[in-house]
Design an enzyme around this catalytic site. Structure first.
Site, mmCIF file in Angstrom:
data_model
loop_
_atom_site.group_PDB
_atom_site.id
_atom_site.type_symbol
_atom_site.label_atom_id
_atom_site.label_comp_id
_atom_site.label_asym_id
_atom_site.label_seq_id
_atom_site.Cartn_x
_atom_site.Cartn_y
_atom_site.Cartn_z
ATOM 1 N N LYS A 98 22.169 -8.641 -0.529
ATOM 2 C CA LYS A 98 21.095 -9.706 -0.456
ATOM 3 C C LYS A 98 21.438 -10.702 0.650
ATOM 4 C CE LYS A 98 18.909 -13.135 -3.350
ATOM 5 N NZ LYS A 98 18.685 -13.929 -4.696
ATOM 6 N N SER A 176 14.518 -14.482 -6.570
ATOM 7 C CA SER A 176 14.778 -14.459 -5.313
ATOM 8 C C SER A 176 15.428 -13.103 -4.921
ATOM 9 C CB SER A 176 15.707 -15.559 -4.550
ATOM 10 O OG SER A 176 16.791 -15.755 -5.286
ATOM 11 N N SER A 200 16.718 -15.514 -10.674
ATOM 12 C CA SER A 200 16.586 -14.749 -9.657
ATOM 13 C C SER A 200 17.200 -13.368 -9.617
ATOM 14 C CB SER A 200 17.169 -15.468 -8.637
ATOM 15 O OG SER A 200 16.296 -16.353 -7.926
#
Length: 498
Positions: A98, A176, A200
């Site tokens: 990520k 996220s 997230s």
């Protein structure tokens, strides 16, 4: 490409990972690592095949924003001449990181922000977590999309555009860690890096039909530059299709590094070994509603059906939850900590790029949060951090009487893209969804999202199970039981890389 690899695997004994795809199986990271170890597949073959899947589906998903094809292929080729160390439990398995928090020196790092993108900002150091992923033998194919600074639960940043849900391209992936979740759910890689400061890991796992474990506070190091983030509310992990992939990954990334301000105790056995055991007696509390807002019938049904499965496993299940779970002061104090930390982060990033961030460098919601953070005093911040600590103590008391708490992950199934970004209603809609996750970032407890159900319109719906501090092994054990009972890992989304 698939046909070529299918011909190759026919020459091997008995088959390679690609034949499993042809047989409608979905090999996870553990299975791929076993194929490499046995000589039935090579790291280079797996990397080439994963890159082909990126080419096939990422243009539709927009899950991966930085591709590392050349360095991934070079790493895979070099690995074929090396003897895997005993710690490399995912030797040769394709992976993604990520684009938030975890860094590798010299590689792009945008954190969903246009200023970092336009400045072509690159990381000046490698985080301990990136080192641990590499030591596991994972081959990093690139970096995945994230909302700006990871501040919301849908992955639709201005900097890189929206990520789309492979179950239905018109719906959110969550956030996220939405880019990572979309890539795993679509079959590009079996697991990918994710992190969680308010849901997230768990939210994208729920919306994309994956396993998402938020580890206990201190389980994964933030070194070398950070000791903690958001006053301990944030933690790193992975999203995956199977419990055993999550367990093996956690074994590889959960160790203290010199200088860590605190760390979680080492479990009595590895997390992967623990999932082979069955809990004997468990007392499980269940909550399906909230005074903060309504919960969609599909989300309630997912919890109720899971509760019935837990009863069938022989556990005591009854309605119960901590008295403080829906404390009205929670979001105020979370906002103080979040806004103060992000104001500081943006100030530091400005120094990194050689100029202060301006209003035009950030999205409107981010800018408003940063401006709010600048208004809080030192006393405001410390008061909220102390509230975090006291809240954790109040919540922990419930777990002296119960082993697990079962809740929805979200109050609704996945929302449409654009719905949470609407300038007039988006903020309220986010608050409508987040009724059950933020609490356990504040307490630091482990919590796992498991994709046990599907909504009426064919989208994944996860449930959340929360344990006492440092009880990841128990969550993984129960998660494995539920995976065996529901076989979510054999579901294919609409967009699947073949």
């Amino acid at each position: 490409m698939i046909e070529h690899m299918f011909a190759q695997c026919q020459e091997r004994s008995p088959c390679s990972g690609y034949l499993l795809f042809m047989q409608n199986e979905i090999p996870d990271g553990v299975a791929l690592a076993e194929l490499v170890s046995s000589g039935q597949a090579s790291p280079l073959e797996l990397a080439e095949e994963a890159i082909a899947r990126v080419d096939q589906v990422n243009p539709k998903l927009n899950a991966i924003i930085h591709r590392f094809d050349e360095q991934a292929l070079a790493q895979a080729k070099a690995m074929e001449a090396e003897v895997p160390p005993s710690t490399a439990a995912f030797w040769g398995v394709p992976f993604l990181t990520k684009d938030l928090t975890v860094m590798t020196e010299g590689d792009p790092y945008h954190a969903g922000n246009t200023a970092l993108r336009d400045e072509n900002y690159r990381a000046g150091h490698t985080t301990h977590l990136a080192t641990m992923f590499e030591e596991l033998g994972l081959i990093n194919l690139g970096r995945t999309n994230t909302p700006e600074f990871g501040l919301t639960v849908t992955t639709e940043p201005v900097a890189h555009g929206e990520s789309r849900n492979p179950w239905h391209l018109g719906y959110s992936t969550g956030g996220s860690s939405g880019g990572s979740a979309a890539a795993v759910a679509a079959g590009i890689v079996p697991l990918a890096h994710a992190n969680d400061g308010g849901g997230s890991i768990r939210v994208p796992a729920s919306e994309c039909g994956l396993v998402g474990l938020k580890p206990s506070r201190g389980r994964v190091s933030f070194g070398p530059k950070l000791g903690e983030y958001w006053a301990g509310a944030c933690i790193d992990g992975v999203v995956s299709r199977t419990v055993r992939d999550t367990a093996r990954a956690l074994d590889g990334i959960s160790r203290p590094w010199p200088g860590d301000p605190y760390w979680a105790p080492e479990p009595p056995m590895t997390f992967e070994e623990s999932i082979k055991l069955l809990p004997k007696e468990l007392k499980v509390g269940v909550v399906t509603n909230s005074p903060w807002g309504p919960v969609h019938a599909n989300c309630v049904t997912a919890v109720e059906r899971t509760a019935k499965l837990l009863e069938d496993f022989g556990y005591l299940v009854e309605p119960s939850s901590p008295k403080s779970i829906f404390d009205e002061d929670l979001f105020h104090h979370f906002r103080v900590v979040l806004a103060s930390n992000e104001a500081f982060t943006v100030e530091k990033l400005g120094k990194e790029i050689g100029r202060p961030f301006t209003a035009s460098d950030m999205e409107g919601d981010t800018r408003a949060l940063i401006d709010l953070g600048k208004t809080f005093s030192t006393s405001d911040y410390l008061n909220s951090v102390q509230w975090f600590h006291l809240y954790g103590r109040r919540m922990a008391e419930w777990w002296t009487k119960y082993d697990l708490l079962l809740t929805p992950v979200l109050a609704e199934p996945p929302p449409l893209l654009g719905e949470l970004r609407d300038p007039t209603s988006g903020t309220k809609r986010i608050r409508d969804l987040l009724l059950f996750t933020v609490q356990f970032n504040i307490t630091g407890q482990p919590a796992i999202s498991l994709p046990v159900e599907m909504s009426d319109n064919g989208l994944p719906v996860g449930i959340q199970i929360i344990g006492a501090m440092h009880s990841e092994s128990l969550l993984l054990q129960v998660g494995q039981q539920l995976q065996d009972a529901t076989a979510w890992h054999r579901r294919f989304p609409t967009l699947w890389a073949r």
